[in-house]
Write a protein that holds these residues in place. Sequence first.
Motif, PDB file in Angstrom:
ATOM      1  N   ALA A  46       0.986  -0.418  -0.206  1.00 27.69           N
ATOM      2  CA  ALA A  46      -0.104   0.268   0.050  1.00 27.69           C
ATOM      3  C   ALA A  46       0.854   1.383  -0.063  1.00 27.69           C
ATOM      4  O   ALA A  46       0.493   2.146  -0.479  1.00 27.69           O
ATOM      5  N   ALA A  47       1.728   1.062   0.767  1.00 25.48           N
ATOM      6  CA  ALA A  47       3.299   1.955   0.559  1.00 25.48           C
ATOM      7  C   ALA A  47       3.477   2.436   0.091  1.00 25.48           C
ATOM      8  O   ALA A  47       4.048   4.021  -0.579  1.00 25.48           O
ATOM      9  N   LEU A  48       3.834   1.651  -1.013  1.00 25.57           N
ATOM     10  CA  LEU A  48       5.087   1.591  -2.109  1.00 25.57           C
ATOM     11  C   LEU A  48       3.491   2.492  -3.670  1.00 25.57           C
ATOM     12  O   LEU A  48       4.250   3.247  -4.065  1.00 25.57           O
ATOM     13  N   ALA A  49       2.253   1.575  -3.191  1.00 24.44           N
ATOM     14  CA  ALA A  49       1.260   1.843  -4.518  1.00 24.44           C
ATOM     15  C   ALA A  49       1.451   3.157  -3.985  1.00 24.44           C
ATOM     16  O   ALA A  49       1.539   4.175  -5.060  1.00 24.44           O
ATOM     17  N   ARG A  50       1.088   3.676  -2.811  1.00 24.17           N
ATOM     18  CA  ARG A  50       0.634   5.763  -3.000  1.00 24.17           C
ATOM     19  C   ARG A  50       1.986   6.297  -2.949  1.00 24.17           C
ATOM     20  O   ARG A  50       1.691   7.551  -3.536  1.00 24.17           O
ATOM     21  N   LYS A  51       3.042   5.948  -2.739  1.00 23.35           N
ATOM     22  CA  LYS A  51       4.241   6.913  -2.856  1.00 23.35           C
ATOM     23  C   LYS A  51       4.545   6.680  -4.355  1.00 23.35           C
ATOM     24  O   LYS A  51       5.241   8.187  -5.215  1.00 23.35           O
ATOM     25  N   GLY A  52       3.931   5.315  -5.356  1.00 23.92           N
ATOM     26  CA  GLY A  52       4.542   5.765  -7.027  1.00 23.92           C
ATOM     27  C   GLY A  52       5.124   4.723  -7.614  1.00 23.92           C
ATOM     28  O   GLY A  52       5.484   4.626  -8.418  1.00 23.92           O
ATOM     29  N   TYR A  53       5.081   3.795  -6.751  1.00 24.63           N
ATOM     30  CA  TYR A  53       6.071   2.868  -7.707  1.00 24.63           C
ATOM     31  C   TYR A  53       5.110   2.292  -8.140  1.00 24.63           C
ATOM     32  O   TYR A  53       6.605   1.570  -9.640  1.00 24.63           O
ATOM     33  N   PHE A  54       4.254   1.829  -8.582  1.00 22.05           N
ATOM     34  CA  PHE A  54       3.144   0.926  -9.126  1.00 22.05           C
ATOM     35  C   PHE A  54       1.845   1.474  -9.005  1.00 22.05           C
ATOM     36  O   PHE A  54       1.466   2.444  -8.052  1.00 22.05           O
TER      37      PHE A  54
END
Length: 267
Positions: free
Chosen positions: A70-78
């Motif tokens: 969730a953190a990676l997605a919200r940060k913009g990684y995917f």
Amino acid sequence: LERIANQLRIDSLEMICHRQAGHPGGSLSAAEIVATLFFHTMNINPANPEWEDRDRFILSKGHASALLYAALARKGYFSLSDLERWGDLDCHLQGHPDILKTPGVDMTSGILGHGIALGAGLCLAARAKNKSYRVYTLLGDGECQAGIIWEGAMLASKYRLGNLTAIMDYNDVQLDGFVHDIMPMEPLLQKWTAFKWHVIEINGHQVEEIIQALEASKAFHDQPTMIIAHTVKGKGVSFMENKSEWHGKAPTPQQLEQAKAEIGRRT
């Protein structure tokens, strides 16, 4: 950061409910810690996940992968839409973090106890390459019952790895009961101090305290830091808090809606 943490809680629960598998309790307890690391403290670049000078993050308690994704997605990684496919055979999001599959994952994890030693290895690599990046490792408290944690702790202090910061998600609940009943860990502060770590104790749901502890850790150039973060398992959801049954149990759609409503009232 508090709003982001609660959004990560909702994202995690939606993923776990959709997949009907996962670990909600430990994902909810570490939400403020992960939100602060990814959205305030760490020097990272989602547009360049393999940037050599980036700070590294190891989710040693890899079963809480929903929170990390969730953190990676919200940060913009995917894309956020990728979260809906968690667990699909052709999806890059695995049950536990996999460095070979998921952008933003710095170390494959899930076999409990390896985070400190892996973090120490990354810190030694930074020293060998004359790099200044920092390594952050998030541990579970039950995980610290494993002997390999303390082998890694000895290694980190021997080599004076000041760029290693570990955070313990100390919610006192593990798979089948309370940590203090199954295998008591106290006195934790004295144990980590005896292993020659700099130790800070905080409320792991107070972002101000998390920020201050993470900043303070940067001042210890020849000593690793352990942040003991006191948290609540299943934080934010009344029927999950302090309940070991929610360590690895997926909510029903009805329970998900109740949980989202309760978390929404906290934002």
